[in-house]
Each structure stands twice: as structure tokens, then as C-alpha cells.
Motif scaffolding. Structure first.
Motif, PDB file in Angstrom:
ATOM      1  N   LEU A 170       0.833  -1.194   0.000  1.00 27.63           N
ATOM      2  CA  LEU A 170       0.000   0.000   0.000  1.00 27.63           C
ATOM      3  C   LEU A 170       0.871   1.250   0.000  1.00 27.63           C
ATOM      4  N   PRO A 171       0.558   2.231  -0.844  1.00 32.10           N
ATOM      5  CA  PRO A 171       1.348   3.462  -0.849  1.00 32.10           C
ATOM      6  C   PRO A 171       1.272   4.174   0.495  1.00 32.10           C
ATOM      7  N   PHE A 172       2.389   4.698   0.922  1.00 25.74           N
ATOM      8  CA  PHE A 172       2.533   5.477   2.159  1.00 25.74           C
ATOM      9  C   PHE A 172       2.312   4.620   3.403  1.00 25.74           C
ATOM     10  N   VAL A 173       1.156   3.941   3.490  1.00 27.92           N
ATOM     11  CA  VAL A 173       0.827   3.177   4.693  1.00 27.92           C
ATOM     12  C   VAL A 173       1.852   2.080   4.933  1.00 27.92           C
ATOM     13  N   GLY A 174       2.217   1.346   3.858  1.00 25.33           N
ATOM     14  CA  GLY A 174       3.180   0.265   4.006  1.00 25.33           C
ATOM     15  C   GLY A 174       4.534   0.761   4.467  1.00 25.33           C
ATOM     16  N   THR A 175       5.002   1.827   3.838  1.00 23.60           N
ATOM     17  CA  THR A 175       6.303   2.383   4.222  1.00 23.60           C
ATOM     18  C   THR A 175       6.274   2.913   5.639  1.00 23.60           C
ATOM     19  N   MET A 176       5.209   3.608   5.994  1.00 21.26           N
ATOM     20  CA  MET A 176       5.115   4.174   7.336  1.00 21.26           C
ATOM     21  C   MET A 176       5.108   3.080   8.392  1.00 21.26           C
ATOM     22  N   GLY A 177       4.403   1.973   8.107  1.00 24.36           N
ATOM     23  CA  GLY A 177       4.379   0.878   9.066  1.00 24.36           C
ATOM     24  C   GLY A 177       5.752   0.305   9.323  1.00 24.36           C
ATOM     25  N   VAL A 178       6.546   0.132   8.265  1.00 27.26           N
ATOM     26  CA  VAL A 178       7.907  -0.390   8.407  1.00 27.26           C
ATOM     27  C   VAL A 178       8.765   0.579   9.205  1.00 27.26           C
ATOM     28  N   ARG A 179       8.649   1.860   8.909  1.00 21.68           N
ATOM     29  CA  ARG A 179       9.451   2.870   9.626  1.00 21.68           C
ATOM     30  C   ARG A 179       9.136   2.874  11.119  1.00 21.68           C
ATOM     31  N   MET A 180       7.901   2.462  11.468  1.00 15.53           N
ATOM     32  CA  MET A 180       7.501   2.466  12.877  1.00 15.53           C
ATOM     33  C   MET A 180       7.719   1.127  13.564  1.00 15.53           C
ATOM     34  N   GLY A 181       8.312   0.164  12.840  1.00 15.68           N
ATOM     35  CA  GLY A 181       8.689  -1.073  13.495  1.00 15.68           C
ATOM     36  C   GLY A 181       7.971  -2.309  13.036  1.00 15.68           C
ATOM     37  N   SER A 182       6.930  -2.178  12.184  1.00 14.90           N
ATOM     38  CA  SER A 182       6.242  -3.360  11.693  1.00 14.90           C
ATOM     39  C   SER A 182       7.097  -4.078  10.651  1.00 14.90           C
ATOM     40  N   VAL A 183       6.889  -5.371  10.544  1.00  8.24           N
ATOM     41  CA  VAL A 183       7.591  -6.165   9.539  1.00  8.24           C
ATOM     42  C   VAL A 183       6.586  -7.103   8.888  1.00  8.24           C
ATOM     43  N   VAL A 184       6.899  -7.575   7.693  1.00  7.70           N
ATOM     44  CA  VAL A 184       6.048  -8.572   7.056  1.00  7.70           C
ATOM     45  C   VAL A 184       6.020  -9.815   7.951  1.00  7.70           C
ATOM     46  N   GLY A 185       4.818 -10.353   8.162  1.00  3.56           N
ATOM     47  CA  GLY A 185       4.652 -11.396   9.164  1.00  3.56           C
ATOM     48  C   GLY A 185       5.121 -12.772   8.758  1.00  3.56           C
ATOM     49  N   THR A 186       6.390 -12.902   8.403  1.00  2.00           N
ATOM     50  CA  THR A 186       6.947 -14.217   8.113  1.00  2.00           C
ATOM     51  C   THR A 186       7.487 -14.834   9.397  1.00  2.00           C
ATOM     52  N   PRO A 187       7.482 -16.162   9.503  1.00  2.00           N
ATOM     53  CA  PRO A 187       8.041 -16.792  10.698  1.00  2.00           C
ATOM     54  C   PRO A 187       9.486 -16.382  10.962  1.00  2.00           C
ATOM     55  N   LYS A 188      10.300 -16.271   9.911  1.00  2.00           N
ATOM     56  CA  LYS A 188      11.705 -15.909  10.104  1.00  2.00           C
ATOM     57  C   LYS A 188      11.842 -14.524  10.715  1.00  2.00           C
ATOM     58  N   ASN A 189      11.070 -13.555  10.204  1.00  2.00           N
ATOM     59  CA  ASN A 189      11.127 -12.206  10.775  1.00  2.00           C
ATOM     60  C   ASN A 189      10.778 -12.226  12.245  1.00  2.00           C
ATOM     61  N   CYS A 190       9.737 -12.966  12.591  1.00  2.00           N
ATOM     62  CA  CYS A 190       9.307 -13.003  13.981  1.00  2.00           C
ATOM     63  C   CYS A 190      10.352 -13.671  14.870  1.00  2.00           C
ATOM     64  N   VAL A 191      10.898 -14.796  14.423  1.00  2.00           N
ATOM     65  CA  VAL A 191      11.919 -15.492  15.201  1.00  2.00           C
ATOM     66  C   VAL A 191      13.145 -14.607  15.408  1.00  2.00           C
ATOM     67  N   ASP A 192      13.570 -13.946  14.354  1.00  4.28           N
ATOM     68  CA  ASP A 192      14.744 -13.076  14.462  1.00  4.28           C
ATOM     69  C   ASP A 192      14.508 -11.950  15.462  1.00  4.28           C
ATOM     70  N   LEU A 193      13.314 -11.363  15.431  1.00  3.11           N
ATOM     71  CA  LEU A 193      13.002 -10.289  16.374  1.00  3.11           C
ATOM     72  C   LEU A 193      12.983 -10.805  17.808  1.00  3.11           C
ATOM     73  N   LEU A 194      12.361 -11.945  18.020  1.00  4.96           N
ATOM     74  CA  LEU A 194      12.266 -12.489  19.374  1.00  4.96           C
ATOM     75  C   LEU A 194      13.640 -12.874  19.910  1.00  4.96           C
ATOM     76  N   ARG A 195      14.493 -13.382  19.054  1.00  2.04           N
ATOM     77  CA  ARG A 195      15.832 -13.753  19.510  1.00  2.04           C
ATOM     78  C   ARG A 195      16.688 -12.531  19.825  1.00  2.04           C
ATOM     79  N   ARG A 196      16.221 -11.375  19.411  1.00  3.33           N
ATOM     80  CA  ARG A 196      16.864 -10.121  19.823  1.00  3.33           C
ATOM     81  C   ARG A 196      16.139  -9.480  20.991  1.00  3.33           C
ATOM     82  N   ASP A 197      15.271 -10.262  21.646  1.00  6.53           N
ATOM     83  CA  ASP A 197      14.508  -9.814  22.819  1.00  6.53           C
ATOM     84  C   ASP A 197      13.575  -8.644  22.527  1.00  6.53           C
ATOM     85  N   GLU A 198      13.005  -8.623  21.328  1.00  2.00           N
ATOM     86  CA  GLU A 198      12.026  -7.602  20.979  1.00  2.00           C
ATOM     87  C   GLU A 198      10.639  -8.023  21.479  1.00  2.00           C
ATOM     88  N   ALA A 199       9.729  -7.043  21.531  1.00  6.23           N
ATOM     89  CA  ALA A 199       8.329  -7.287  21.858  1.00  6.23           C
ATOM     90  C   ALA A 199       7.541  -7.298  20.559  1.00  6.23           C
TER      91      ALA A 199
END
Length: 289
Positions: free
Chosen positions: A122-151
Motif C-alpha cells: 500500500l502506498p505510504f501506509v506500508g512504508t510508514m508501518g515499516v518505519r515504525m517497526g512493523s515487519v512482514v509477518g513471516t516466521p523468520k522475521n518473527c523469530v529473528d526479532l524475538l531472539r533479539r529480545d524484541e516485543a
């Protein structure tokens, strides 16, 4: 560059904006981040952009939805999976959760959202979400974030919850199983949370998935007030949000178990959230109060 929306807010409520700018800056400064030379983390999180958007979101949090956040002290230190209900056609409930974690968390936390695969397109919305910390919901992204002690915040109903009709408000839809597999794989506590209020912010009379697909979205809801108010009917109602955070839930087991075994654990989380919703609805005095 500051957006026109930010400038408009600063003209309408200069004192509130100035106070929130200072508060948000102080909170973000307390959140540890690992940034590259351009000010981004490995997933595209950008504190400078987050600061500007959080000020605007915090105006909604404090003065429009008047959010009451209960149980924020249940956030455990280190990694966590915050599992929440999802409703309201627009992901404002996710935004309010993220603002609350920054403004009221002890310490402040950035909630990393697991976005639907179509969101970054989505224009603007997608980029803004990433800039604010959201990531595409793949298992790898989530595992990597959790292993860095993210919420990480996950809405296991997905678009099923976001776009459900008004007659099904506060009825939890089918949960995906993926968050539980991730919790087991990374030994991460699951923290249930419920949002009371978002279900009434944008009641809909119909939903047209076929029209949504034309613009790359999974649905095309028609707000109930659109025929009466025209474009103003697209705005969310100024409902009052009551957010309740439950105690961490710990699970053990094999993340590769059969779906039936994983579903038993997921149902425990869903049952806890269902009870929290029932208690939250009984406790509030009205939709706007």
C-alpha cells in the motif's frame, strides 16, 4: 520534513503537541536500538520517523480515543508475544497498543507488528508501518526479532477480525496457530491483551472482498454512516478505548507438533482473552465513556 497533518495539529493544539513531542522524545530515548549509519535498524525501523508519527498517534490516544491501559505492568522484561484481538476496519487498535507501550510501558517498549503480506504494497501506509517497526509477518522475521529480545504484537484473527460485521462484535474469530509455534520455538512468553472499544469505532453494513481485491486489499467494508454523512462517514467514531493486558502465559512443547496439539495451547490463550473481553465489557459504563 514534517507532514501537513503534523502542522495542522500543531496549529490547532500547539500546547498539546509540544508536550507530547517532549514526552515521546524522552520515551524513545530510553528504548535501546541498534541502528546503521543511516538511522535504520535491520528491518527498517526509523526512530526519527516514529517520533513524528507517535506524536500524532498520541493525540488520538490521549484526546480522541482517551485510552485507558490496564495491566501494562504485566509486560515481562525481554522478549514477548503480545496476542490481541483485532477489529474496527482500520488498524487503529494496533496503533493505540503501540502508543500505549511507548507512553506507559515500564520501561517503554516498541511493539513490532506482524503485518499482513499485502500491507507493504500500500502506498505510504506500508512504508510508514515499516518505519515504525512493523515487519512482514513471516516466521523468520518473527523469530529473528524475538531472539533479539524484541516485543512482537500478533493479531491471530488477522483480517477475519479486522473486517468482521458489526453483528459479530467481540466474538473472537478463528485464531491462526503460527504464533504458538513461534512461542515454543523461541521460549517466549505469550501475553494476552484485549481492546474494548474498537469494535464500535466503524460499524459496517456490508463487505465486498471482490472490490477489495481490485485495490490489493482483502476486503472493502462499507461503513454504516457513509450513506448519511458522505465522506465523513469514513472517520472512526470517538469511542473510548479500554485496553486490558493479562498476565504472561508460558508454554512448553515441540513447535513442530501436529496442528491438533498446537490448537489445544492456542485455545487456552483464546479462552483467556474471551474471559478478559467479557470482564472488560461488564466494567465499562458505555461506548463513549
Amino acid at each position: 520534513m514534517r507532514s501537513n497533518l503534523w502542522l495542522a495539529a500543531s496549529l490547532v493544539a500547539p500546547s498539546a503537541v509540544a508536550d507530547l513531542e517532549e514526552e515521546v522524545a524522552e520515551k524513545l530515548a530510553r528504548i535501546p536500538t541498534q541502528l546503521n549509519e543511516y538511522g535504520f535498524d535491520p528491518w527498517g525501523f526509523h526512530p526519527a520517523t516514529t517520533h513524528r508519527v507517535l506524536v500524532l498517534s498520541a493525540l488520538l490516544y490521549r484526546y480522541y480515543f482517551r485510552v485507558e491501559l490496564h495491566g501494562v505492568d504485566n509486560f515481562p522484561p525481554g522478549r514477548m508475544l503480545l496476542i490481541a484481538n483485532h477489529a474496527g476496519q482500520l488498524p487503529l487498535d494496533a496503533s493505540m497498543l503501540m502508543v500505549g507501550a511507548v507512553l506507559e510501558g515500564h520501561p517503554p517498549r516498541i511493539l513490532r507488528g506482524m503485518a499482513e503480506y499485502w500491507m507493504p504494497t500500500l502506498p505510504f501506509v506500508g512504508t510508514m508501518g515499516v518505519r515504525m517497526g512493523s515487519v512482514v509477518g513471516t516466521p523468520k522475521n518473527c523469530v529473528d526479532l524475538l531472539r533479539r529480545d524484541e516485543a512482537v504484537v500478533v493479531f491471530p484473527e488477522g483480517v477475519r477480525g479486522l473486517n468482521k460485521p458489526f453483528r459479530q462484535r467481540y466474538r473472537l474469530q478463528r485464531f491462526g496457530l503460527g504464533f504458538m509455534r513461534l512461542a515454543l520455538e523461541t521460549d517466549t512468553p505469550v501475553v494476552p491483551a484485549v481492546v474494548i472499544g474498537s469494535e464500535e469505532q466503524a460499524p459496517t453494513v456490508a463487505n465486498f472482498p471482490s472490490l477489495g481485491r481490485l485495490i490489493g486489499a482483502p476486503a472493502f467494508p462499507i461503513p454504516a454512516l457513509l450513506p448519511l454523512l458522505g465522506p465523513l462517514g469514513l472517520l472512526p467514531l470517538p469511542v473510548k478505548y479500554h485496553v486490558h493486558v493479562g498476565e504472561p502465559m508460558h508454554f512448553a512443547g515441540n513447535p513442530n507438533d501436529e496442528d491438533a496439539a498446537i490448537a489445544i495451547k492456542v485455545d487456552r490463550v483464546k479462552a483467556e482473552m474471551r474471559g478478559m473481553i467479557e470482564r472488560g465489557l461488564r466494567a465499562r459504563s458505555g461506548i463513549f465513556f
